[in-house]
Design an enzyme around this catalytic site. Structure first.
Site, PDB file in Angstrom:
ATOM      1  N   HIS A 205      -2.314 -11.484   4.792  1.00 59.66           N
ATOM      2  CA  HIS A 205      -1.936 -10.425   3.840  1.00 59.66           C
ATOM      3  C   HIS A 205      -0.619 -10.678   3.135  1.00 59.66           C
ATOM      4  O   HIS A 205      -0.230  -9.914   2.256  1.00 59.66           O
ATOM      5  CB  HIS A 205      -1.844  -9.075   4.551  1.00 59.66           C
ATOM      6  CG  HIS A 205      -0.617  -8.956   5.427  1.00 59.66           C
ATOM      7  ND1 HIS A 205      -0.535  -9.506   6.679  1.00 59.66           N
ATOM      8  CD2 HIS A 205       0.578  -8.364   5.214  1.00 59.66           C
ATOM      9  CE1 HIS A 205       0.642  -9.264   7.197  1.00 59.66           C
ATOM     10  NE2 HIS A 205       1.355  -8.579   6.344  1.00 59.66           N
TER      11      HIS A 205
HETATM   12  C1  UD1 Z   1       4.267  -4.659   3.610  1.00 57.57           C
HETATM   13  C2  UD1 Z   1       5.523  -5.460   3.914  1.00 57.57           C
HETATM   14  C3  UD1 Z   1       5.134  -6.703   4.710  1.00 57.57           C
HETATM   15  C4  UD1 Z   1       4.345  -6.327   5.950  1.00 57.57           C
HETATM   16  C5  UD1 Z   1       3.165  -5.439   5.585  1.00 57.57           C
HETATM   17  C6  UD1 Z   1       2.537  -4.930   6.839  1.00 57.57           C
HETATM   18  C7  UD1 Z   1       7.284  -5.295   2.228  1.00 57.57           C
HETATM   19  C8  UD1 Z   1       8.002  -6.036   1.166  1.00 57.57           C
HETATM   20  N1  UD1 Z   1       6.192  -5.917   2.703  1.00 57.57           N
HETATM   21  O1  UD1 Z   1       3.444  -5.464   2.796  1.00 57.57           O
HETATM   22  O2  UD1 Z   1       6.313  -7.382   5.132  1.00 57.57           O
HETATM   23  O3  UD1 Z   1       3.899  -7.498   6.583  1.00 57.57           O
HETATM   24  O4  UD1 Z   1       3.623  -4.307   4.817  1.00 57.57           O
HETATM   25  O5  UD1 Z   1       1.179  -4.638   6.690  1.00 57.57           O
HETATM   26  O6  UD1 Z   1       7.689  -4.234   2.612  1.00 57.57           O
HETATM   27  N2  UD1 Z   1      -2.107  -0.550  -0.065  1.00 57.57           N
HETATM   28  C9  UD1 Z   1      -3.118   0.346   0.144  1.00 57.57           C
HETATM   29  N3  UD1 Z   1      -2.975   1.281   1.135  1.00 57.57           N
HETATM   30  C10 UD1 Z   1      -1.866   1.351   1.893  1.00 57.57           C
HETATM   31  C11 UD1 Z   1      -0.825   0.441   1.672  1.00 57.57           C
HETATM   32  C12 UD1 Z   1      -0.973  -0.509   0.681  1.00 57.57           C
HETATM   33  O7  UD1 Z   1      -4.151   0.333  -0.525  1.00 57.57           O
HETATM   34  O8  UD1 Z   1      -1.800   2.212   2.782  1.00 57.57           O
HETATM   35  C13 UD1 Z   1      -2.279  -1.608  -1.103  1.00 57.57           C
HETATM   36  C14 UD1 Z   1      -1.744  -1.223  -2.479  1.00 57.57           C
HETATM   37  O9  UD1 Z   1      -2.585  -1.804  -3.420  1.00 57.57           O
HETATM   38  C15 UD1 Z   1      -0.391  -1.903  -2.495  1.00 57.57           C
HETATM   39  C16 UD1 Z   1      -0.618  -3.155  -1.659  1.00 57.57           C
HETATM   40  O10 UD1 Z   1      -1.558  -2.763  -0.666  1.00 57.57           O
HETATM   41  O11 UD1 Z   1       0.022  -2.212  -3.792  1.00 57.57           O
HETATM   42  C17 UD1 Z   1       0.641  -3.698  -1.003  1.00 57.57           C
HETATM   43  O12 UD1 Z   1       1.280  -2.694  -0.211  1.00 57.57           O
HETATM   44  P1  UD1 Z   1       2.873  -2.777   0.065  1.00 57.57           P
HETATM   45  O13 UD1 Z   1       3.270  -1.703   1.000  1.00 57.57           O
HETATM   46  O14 UD1 Z   1       3.618  -2.872  -1.215  1.00 57.57           O
HETATM   47  O15 UD1 Z   1       3.069  -4.158   0.750  1.00 57.57           O
HETATM   48  P2  UD1 Z   1       2.270  -4.851   1.946  1.00 57.57           P
HETATM   49  O16 UD1 Z   1       1.533  -6.014   1.382  1.00 57.57           O
HETATM   50  O17 UD1 Z   1       1.511  -3.834   2.702  1.00 57.57           O
HETATM   51  N1  UDP Z   2      -3.178  -4.703  13.369  1.00 59.25           N
HETATM   52  C1  UDP Z   2      -4.107  -3.675  13.593  1.00 59.25           C
HETATM   53  N2  UDP Z   2      -5.293  -3.710  12.905  1.00 59.25           N
HETATM   54  C2  UDP Z   2      -5.620  -4.693  12.037  1.00 59.25           C
HETATM   55  C3  UDP Z   2      -4.671  -5.732  11.814  1.00 59.25           C
HETATM   56  C4  UDP Z   2      -3.473  -5.718  12.492  1.00 59.25           C
HETATM   57  O1  UDP Z   2      -3.847  -2.766  14.390  1.00 59.25           O
HETATM   58  O2  UDP Z   2      -6.714  -4.647  11.461  1.00 59.25           O
HETATM   59  C5  UDP Z   2      -1.866  -4.655  14.058  1.00 59.25           C
HETATM   60  C6  UDP Z   2      -1.540  -5.851  14.925  1.00 59.25           C
HETATM   61  O3  UDP Z   2      -1.968  -5.654  16.255  1.00 59.25           O
HETATM   62  C7  UDP Z   2      -0.014  -5.895  14.834  1.00 59.25           C
HETATM   63  C8  UDP Z   2       0.297  -5.302  13.494  1.00 59.25           C
HETATM   64  O4  UDP Z   2      -0.889  -4.656  13.048  1.00 59.25           O
HETATM   65  O5  UDP Z   2       0.582  -5.082  15.826  1.00 59.25           O
HETATM   66  C9  UDP Z   2       0.730  -6.364  12.515  1.00 59.25           C
HETATM   67  O6  UDP Z   2       0.886  -5.797  11.250  1.00 59.25           O
HETATM   68  P1  UDP Z   2       0.815  -6.618   9.908  1.00 59.25           P
HETATM   69  O7  UDP Z   2       0.142  -7.897  10.154  1.00 59.25           O
HETATM   70  O8  UDP Z   2       0.266  -5.694   8.882  1.00 59.25           O
HETATM   71  O9  UDP Z   2       2.354  -6.803   9.540  1.00 59.25           O
HETATM   72  P2  UDP Z   2       3.461  -7.910   9.933  1.00 59.25           P
HETATM   73  O10 UDP Z   2       3.556  -7.983  11.418  1.00 59.25           O
HETATM   74  O11 UDP Z   2       3.069  -9.191   9.272  1.00 59.25           O
HETATM   75  O12 UDP Z   2       4.692  -7.377   9.285  1.00 59.25           O
END
Ligand code: UD1
Ligand code: UDP
Length: 362
Positions: A205
């Site tokens: 992601h």
């Molecule tokens: C964010 C964090 C990343 C982390 C990830 C965890 C930053 C810069 N990045 O990335 O470090 O690993 O969260 O999962 O803070 N969206 C939805 N529903 C949601 C949330 C997001 O549809 O509930 C979609 C939207 O299209 C949005 C995109 O995901 O534009 C990205 O979401 P965003 O929170 O900006 O960043 P992440 O990629 O989730």
């Molecule tokens: N996770 C979850 N369901 C999923 C994918 C990940 O519960 O479908 C959990 C996973 O166990 C871990 C956390 O989400 O604890 C990791 O989050 P993510 O990969 O979104 O963010 P990052 O750690 O890269 O910031």
């Protein structure tokens, strides 16, 4: 002392849960402030439910947007709440935009900041997470470093050693507490028709991978090759960012089983029973290492070098042949490496430190 726990995304909800449970157990005065960075049910509310967390006192509903807009909106809104509530300490976890906004809002109001998971470094400033974690560390008062590696990173940047506490990572607490629960939580393997140790689990992601068509396509090709060569299903719970980018780029995932993101207990079942984990997630690298499941990281660097050092993880980048080569090396391992992330008491240690350690004045 009054505490404010600022969180906003899936990993923060999971990794803050041990701290919140400890604040609750000690009947301390605390509130949760949710920025609303994540808001879809399967990225947010499901984790509050599964982890038994109380509702947030505030939800800012900031939602998605460019980095500047999202972080800026959070900063404005968090400041309003903190001005009104005046907690003694704001706690943030990790490296998201929520963390940067929470830390910055508190710093500008002279409120003490505790950064959980301080001192991680990829040394790659093109990653938004690296900028967020460096800035959050440098305005924090209590830096809860998971390992000696992270403590050394902070010392090398001139951070006063009196502010640094090596406490392990709350991810271990969360795994120990929820692993047993996960086993009694229905069986996601049956639902997906998977057998233990006969499938690969994927999460991808990160912005640098999924917002780049070439990198995302290469990863896909590598996964397809693994499916063909290993002859086992490759299962990928797809983050909403990745889902959106697949559609934008028109990518096809033949050979890879795409499913919606799953709740934490289901994910722990999938992870602990996998033959191999392939990921660009930070938390998933740690969890695979702790579970003794081999991991291949689909990135060029990691801020979790401890997982490489113990032999639990390899950095593959995104070239298909390299992904397959690393996957072959890792599946030939038997696990058995040590867990470098602590003994599962990190949440307790953090709250204990906050209660007993005098507030440090620069
Ligand atoms: C964010 C964090 C990343 C982390 C990830 C965890 C930053 C810069 N990045 O990335 O470090 O690993 O969260 O999962 O803070 N969206 C939805 N529903 C949601 C949330 C997001 O549809 O509930 C979609 C939207 O299209 C949005 C995109 O995901 O534009 C990205 O979401 P965003 O929170 O900006 O960043 P992440 O990629 O989730
Ligand atoms: N996770 C979850 N369901 C999923 C994918 C990940 O519960 O479908 C959990 C996973 O166990 C871990 C956390 O989400 O604890 C990791 O989050 P993510 O990969 O979104 O963010 P990052 O750690 O890269 O910031």
């Amino acid at each position: 002392m009054r505490f404010f726990v600022v969180l906003g995304t899936r990993p923060e909800i999971i990794k803050m849960s041990p701290v919140i449970h400890e604040l609750e157990r000690r009947k301390l005065d605390y509130s949760i402030l949710h920025t609303g960075q994540h808001y879809s049910y399967n990225m947010d509310k499901v984790f509050f439910d599964v982890l038994g967390l109380p509702d947030a006192a505030y939800n800012l509903d900031v939602g998605s947007g460019s980095h500047g807009k999202q972080t800026g909106r959070m900063l404005i809104e968090i400041e309003g709440v903190l001005e009104k509530e005046r907690p003694d300490v704001v706690l943030v976890q990790g490296d998201t935009n929520t963390v940067l906004a929470g830390a910055l809002a508190a710093a500008k109001l002279g409120i003490k900041i505790g950064h959980v998971e301080a001192g991680l470094r990829s040394y790659d400033r093109t990653m938004p997470e690296e900028v967020n974690r460096v800035l959050a560390d440098h305005c924090s008062d209590y830096l809860f470093a998971p390992t000696e590696v992270s403590r050394k990173n902070l010392l090398a940047e001139g951070i006063n050693e009196k502010k640094i506490f090596v406490v392990g990572n709350t991810v271990v607490d969360a795994l120990l507490k929820n692993r047993g629960l996960a086993m009694g939580n229905g069986n996601v393997l049956d639902l997906l028709d998977l057998s233990p140790k006969e499938y690969c689990l994927v999460t991808v992601h990160r912005q640098e991978n999924v917002d780049n068509k070439e990198r995302f396509s290469n990863i896909l090709q590598g996964l397809r090759q693994i499916w063909r060569e290993f002859g086992v299903p490759v299962v990928y719970p797809v983050h909403p960012r990745s889902r959106k980018q697949m559609e934008t780029f028109g990518l096809h995932f033949d050979g890879v089983r795409l499913v919606d993101p799953v709740d934490f207990l289901s994910f722990l079942q999938l992870e602990s029973n996998a033959k191999l984990v392939l990921t660009d997630s930070g938390g998933v690298q740690e969890e695979a290492c702790i579970f003794g499941v081999p991991c291949v990281t689909l990135r060029d660097n990691t801020e979790r070098p401890e997982t490489l050092e113990v032999g639990a993880n390899m950095l593959a980048g995104t070239y298909p042949d390299k992904i397959v080569e690393c996957a072959k090396t890792m599946v030939s391992k038997n696990g058995g490496w040590p867990n470098p992330f602590g003994d599962g008491t990190t949440g307790q240690q953090i709250v204990e430190t906050l209660c007993n350690f005098p507030l440090f004045e620069d």
